[in-house]
Scaffold this active site. Structure first.
Site, PDB file in Angstrom:
ATOM      1  N   GLU A 176       0.826  -1.213   0.000  1.00  0.00           N
ATOM      2  CA  GLU A 176       0.000   0.000   0.000  1.00  0.00           C
ATOM      3  C   GLU A 176       0.860   1.262   0.000  1.00  0.00           C
ATOM      4  OE1 GLU A 176       0.525  -2.224   2.292  1.00  0.00           O
ATOM      5  OE2 GLU A 176      -0.027  -1.606   4.333  1.00  0.00           O
ATOM      6  N   SER A 226       8.502  -9.133   5.060  1.00  0.00           N
ATOM      7  CA  SER A 226       9.328  -9.354   6.258  1.00  0.00           C
ATOM      8  C   SER A 226       9.058 -10.740   6.854  1.00  0.00           C
ATOM      9  CB  SER A 226       9.014  -8.267   7.290  1.00  0.00           C
ATOM     10  OG  SER A 226       7.636  -8.293   7.583  1.00  0.00           O
ATOM     11  N   CYS A 281      16.398  -7.029  -0.215  1.00  0.00           N
ATOM     12  CA  CYS A 281      16.533  -8.271   0.554  1.00  0.00           C
ATOM     13  C   CYS A 281      17.855  -8.956   0.234  1.00  0.00           C
ATOM     14  CB  CYS A 281      15.381  -9.208   0.258  1.00  0.00           C
ATOM     15  SG  CYS A 281      15.404  -9.749  -1.438  1.00  0.00           S
ATOM     16  N   GLU A 384      17.550  -7.510  10.837  1.00  0.00           N
ATOM     17  CA  GLU A 384      17.612  -6.924   9.498  1.00  0.00           C
ATOM     18  C   GLU A 384      17.357  -5.421   9.668  1.00  0.00           C
ATOM     19  OE1 GLU A 384      14.238  -7.613   6.826  1.00  0.00           O
ATOM     20  OE2 GLU A 384      15.644  -7.793   5.159  1.00  0.00           O
TER      21      GLU A 384
HETATM   22  P1  NAD Z   1       5.992  -6.220   5.044  1.00  0.00           P
HETATM   23  O1  NAD Z   1       6.096  -7.604   5.571  1.00  0.00           O
HETATM   24  O2  NAD Z   1       5.720  -5.121   5.997  1.00  0.00           O
HETATM   25  O3  NAD Z   1       4.817  -6.129   3.938  1.00  0.00           O
HETATM   26  C1  NAD Z   1       4.760  -7.025   2.855  1.00  0.00           C
HETATM   27  C2  NAD Z   1       3.300  -7.171   2.436  1.00  0.00           C
HETATM   28  O4  NAD Z   1       2.543  -7.716   3.517  1.00  0.00           O
HETATM   29  C3  NAD Z   1       2.630  -5.871   2.047  1.00  0.00           C
HETATM   30  O5  NAD Z   1       1.815  -6.097   0.912  1.00  0.00           O
HETATM   31  C4  NAD Z   1       1.798  -5.502   3.267  1.00  0.00           C
HETATM   32  O6  NAD Z   1       0.611  -4.824   2.938  1.00  0.00           O
HETATM   33  C5  NAD Z   1       1.474  -6.847   3.888  1.00  0.00           C
HETATM   34  N1  NAD Z   1       1.450  -6.824   5.347  1.00  0.00           N
HETATM   35  C6  NAD Z   1       2.171  -6.008   6.169  1.00  0.00           C
HETATM   36  N2  NAD Z   1       1.925  -6.306   7.464  1.00  0.00           N
HETATM   37  C7  NAD Z   1       1.016  -7.307   7.461  1.00  0.00           C
HETATM   38  C8  NAD Z   1       0.374  -8.046   8.500  1.00  0.00           C
HETATM   39  N3  NAD Z   1       0.618  -7.808   9.786  1.00  0.00           N
HETATM   40  N4  NAD Z   1      -0.479  -9.021   8.144  1.00  0.00           N
HETATM   41  C9  NAD Z   1      -0.727  -9.281   6.853  1.00  0.00           C
HETATM   42  N5  NAD Z   1      -0.143  -8.610   5.827  1.00  0.00           N
HETATM   43  C10 NAD Z   1       0.719  -7.637   6.125  1.00  0.00           C
HETATM   44  O7  NAD Z   1       7.335  -5.944   4.206  1.00  0.00           O
HETATM   45  P2  NAD Z   1       7.817  -4.584   3.562  1.00  0.00           P
HETATM   46  O8  NAD Z   1       8.215  -3.640   4.642  1.00  0.00           O
HETATM   47  O9  NAD Z   1       6.825  -4.116   2.557  1.00  0.00           O
HETATM   48  O10 NAD Z   1       9.101  -5.091   2.763  1.00  0.00           O
HETATM   49  C11 NAD Z   1      10.375  -5.211   3.336  1.00  0.00           C
HETATM   50  C12 NAD Z   1      10.658  -6.636   3.748  1.00  0.00           C
HETATM   51  O11 NAD Z   1      10.523  -7.513   2.632  1.00  0.00           O
HETATM   52  C13 NAD Z   1      12.096  -6.832   4.219  1.00  0.00           C
HETATM   53  O12 NAD Z   1      12.093  -7.660   5.349  1.00  0.00           O
HETATM   54  C14 NAD Z   1      12.785  -7.531   3.048  1.00  0.00           C
HETATM   55  O13 NAD Z   1      13.890  -8.324   3.372  1.00  0.00           O
HETATM   56  C15 NAD Z   1      11.660  -8.367   2.540  1.00  0.00           C
HETATM   57  N6  NAD Z   1      11.883  -8.778   1.165  1.00  0.00           N
HETATM   58  C16 NAD Z   1      12.245 -10.074   0.953  1.00  0.00           C
HETATM   59  C17 NAD Z   1      12.520 -10.509  -0.328  1.00  0.00           C
HETATM   60  C18 NAD Z   1      12.922 -11.931  -0.576  1.00  0.00           C
HETATM   61  O14 NAD Z   1      12.924 -12.332  -1.728  1.00  0.00           O
HETATM   62  N7  NAD Z   1      13.239 -12.722   0.429  1.00  0.00           N
HETATM   63  C19 NAD Z   1      12.418  -9.616  -1.399  1.00  0.00           C
HETATM   64  C20 NAD Z   1      12.028  -8.297  -1.150  1.00  0.00           C
HETATM   65  C21 NAD Z   1      11.765  -7.891   0.157  1.00  0.00           C
END
Ligand code: NAD
Length: 499
Positions: A176, A226, A281, A384
């Site tokens: 979002e 995450s 990541c 991280e």
């Molecule tokens: P995030 O986990 O906060 O959000 C990811 C998605 O989940 C979003 O679409 C968000 O709307 C949704 N979300 C957030 N909180 C939620 C909850 N409590 N319940 C259900 N859905 C929820 O991650 P972010 O801050 O958008 O992205 C950064 C993270 O993503 C970092 O930890 C990074 O390492 C990771 N990442 C991993 C990879 C990989 O391939 N392993 C690639 C890119 C990013």
């Protein structure tokens, strides 16, 4: 101010509830738009539309699907600048970096154009008298992808092209925080001739995600984000009988051996630690330096380059590093730096002092930061950080360095800098990490391999895209057939065998 709505059934659809989220410009802290957040009614509508579309899309001939994918690729190329502008304005990364993620996303679309080859299946003739067997992979149905903020174009493209080319219909729930790219991709799919309802976008937060995970009309969920959320999604999704792949966070170590080409390693560390302000990541956030002499030399050289990185708004062409995604995240990164300092790390370069470029004082900036003498019990080592912070751990030996990587909770990527083939081979064979580089700092697999980590960087069995992606988005069916011939010898009640 602009408004981002859902895209369902080939058109934009306003959110049913009045819940919205602000879209910030991270380079100056202003609100530039808002996105409507989905509730259960919106998710139900998207699933109904996608289910109806599946009935016909899964029967569309392979070559037709491929021609749409070719057209989509052409349109992505043509509209690169529009996509790039959204990435830079909403995420904050600099223009060239944003272009890079679009290129890597387009490569997945190109790979999906080869789907007929990947779905060919296996055939065994005459396994018994007049009996042939073939195995084929078929689409799952309505599938969904939930993506993070840090690659608003590339990560959705890790999943969409293959899933759709395999015959599934798709619902994307992007972050979002930077939602615009998703709607551009939806528009381009429509222009490419993809039937309405095959690709849909619902915007939202946890409310939308929970409705997706509990909806019985969705067969599979792919998640990137995450680790705590990945773990939650894996458990709730599988408890609701869905196939789930959930990729989580990372803490990627680079081991620098005494025989490494130090200048090459320094250049690599600068790009991999500070590129995209560390919000990758696959960022190399830990330098494990073997031997004190090279540690001093390396840190001086990294500091010299890091201090000269041009930090500012991503739209300004010669800037090299942009802001962080939100004020809260920026505050967290700075708090972690202070925590590290409090726990005994030496601050070699302090990004907390960076005030932001002229005219962008309210942006969410943190300058490149280097922390030396970090130990494994410090929070800057364990967590991280997801910011432009390089932590340096000094060790005496290769074995000590490897032990650190093996014992860390994350296992996404790692890399070794050395000229020693034996060491490199031992490292690549033994290390408990999913993506490994030898003198390559960001070993992000190309589209025809697959992307994914080990340990708590992934929940589920399948990595992303490539051969693993095809397996994730399809299920196998095996057909055994015999046609009536003279060799049929009447009824037999024993279990079929070749005896
Ligand atoms: P995030 O986990 O906060 O959000 C990811 C998605 O989940 C979003 O679409 C968000 O709307 C949704 N979300 C957030 N909180 C939620 C909850 N409590 N319940 C259900 N859905 C929820 O991650 P972010 O801050 O958008 O992205 C950064 C993270 O993503 C970092 O930890 C990074 O390492 C990771 N990442 C991993 C990879 C990989 O391939 N392993 C690639 C890119 C990013």
């Amino acid at each position: 101010m602009y408004k981002i709505d859902h895209y369902i059934g080939g058109q934009t659809v306003g959110a049913t509830s009045d819940r919205t989220a602000p879209i910030y410009d991270p380079s100056n802290g202003t609100v530039q738009g808002e996105v409507g957040l989905a509730c259960k009614i919106d998710i139900n509508l998207a699933v109904t539309v996608a289910s109806e579309a599946f009935e016909t899309w899964s029967d569309v001939g392979l070559m037709k699907r491929v021609s749409i994918m070719f057209k989509f690729r052409e349109l992505l190329e043509k509209n690169r600048d529009e996509l790039c502008r959204h990435v830079v304005k909403e995420h904050g990364k600099v223009w060239d970096d944003a272009m890079g993620e679009i290129t890597r996303g387009i490569e997945i679309v190109e790979n999906a154009c080869g789907i007929p080859e990947m779905l060919k299946g296996d055939y065994s003739q005459q396994v018994g008298d007049g009996i042939d067997v073939y195995s084929t992979r078929q689409a799952l149905g309505v599938v969904c992808s939930i993506t993070p903020f840090n690659f608003p174009a590339m990560v959705p493209l890790w999943t969409i092209p293959l899933a759709i080319a395999c015959g599934n219909t798709f619902i994307l729930k992007p972050s979002e925080r930077d939602p615009s790219c998703a709607n551009v991709m939806a528009r381009l799919f429509s222009e490419a001739g993809l039937p309405d309802g095959v690709f849909n976008v619902v915007h939202g937060d946890k409310v939308a995600v929970d409705c997706i995970l509990e909806h019985e009309g969705i067969e599979a969920v792919s998640f990137v984000g995450s680790t705590p959320v990945a773990e939650y999604i894996y458990h709730l999704g599988t408890a609701n009988n869905k196939r789930v792949q959930a990729l989580g966070g990372a803490k990627n170590h680079a081991i620098i051996m005494p025989d490494a080409d130090i200048d090459q390693a320094v250049d690599a560390m600068i790009g991999a630690a500070f590129g995209s302000a560390g919000e990758r990541c696959m960022a190399l956030s830990v330098a494990v330096v073997v031997g004190n002499d090279i540690a001093d030399e390396m840190i001086n050289k990294i500091k010299y380059q890091a201090i000269n990185i041009k930090v500012g708004c991503g739209m300004v062409t010669d800037n090299e590093m942009g802001p962080l995604i939100t004020k809260e995240h920026c505050d967290r990164v700075k708090r972690l730096i202070s925590e590290g300092q409090g726990q005994g790390a030496k601050v070699v370069l302090d990004g907390r002092e960076f005030e932001g470029p002229k005219g962008n004082k309210n942006g969410y900036f943190c300058g490149p930061t280097i922390l030396d003498n970090v130990t494994k019990d410090m929070s800057v080592y364990k967590e991280e950080i997801f910011g432009p912070v390089l932590v340096v751990v000094r060790v005496e030996s290769y074995d000590e360095a490897v032990k650190l990587v093996q014992n860390h909770e994350y296992g996404n990527g790692t890399c070794i800098f050395t000229r020693d083939g034996d060491i490199a081979r031992n490292f690549t064979r033994k290390i408990k990490v999913g993506m490994v580089g030898v003198n390559v700092p960001l070993p992000v697999p190309l589209a025809f391999h697959s992307f994914g980590g080990w340990k708590r960087s992934i929940f589920g069995d399948h990595h992303m895209y490539g051969p693993e992606g095809v397996r994730f988005w399809t299920k196998i069916k095996t057909v055994t057939s015999r046609w009536p011939t003279s060799i049929m010898a009447g009824a037999n009640l024993s279990f079929p065998s070749s005896d």
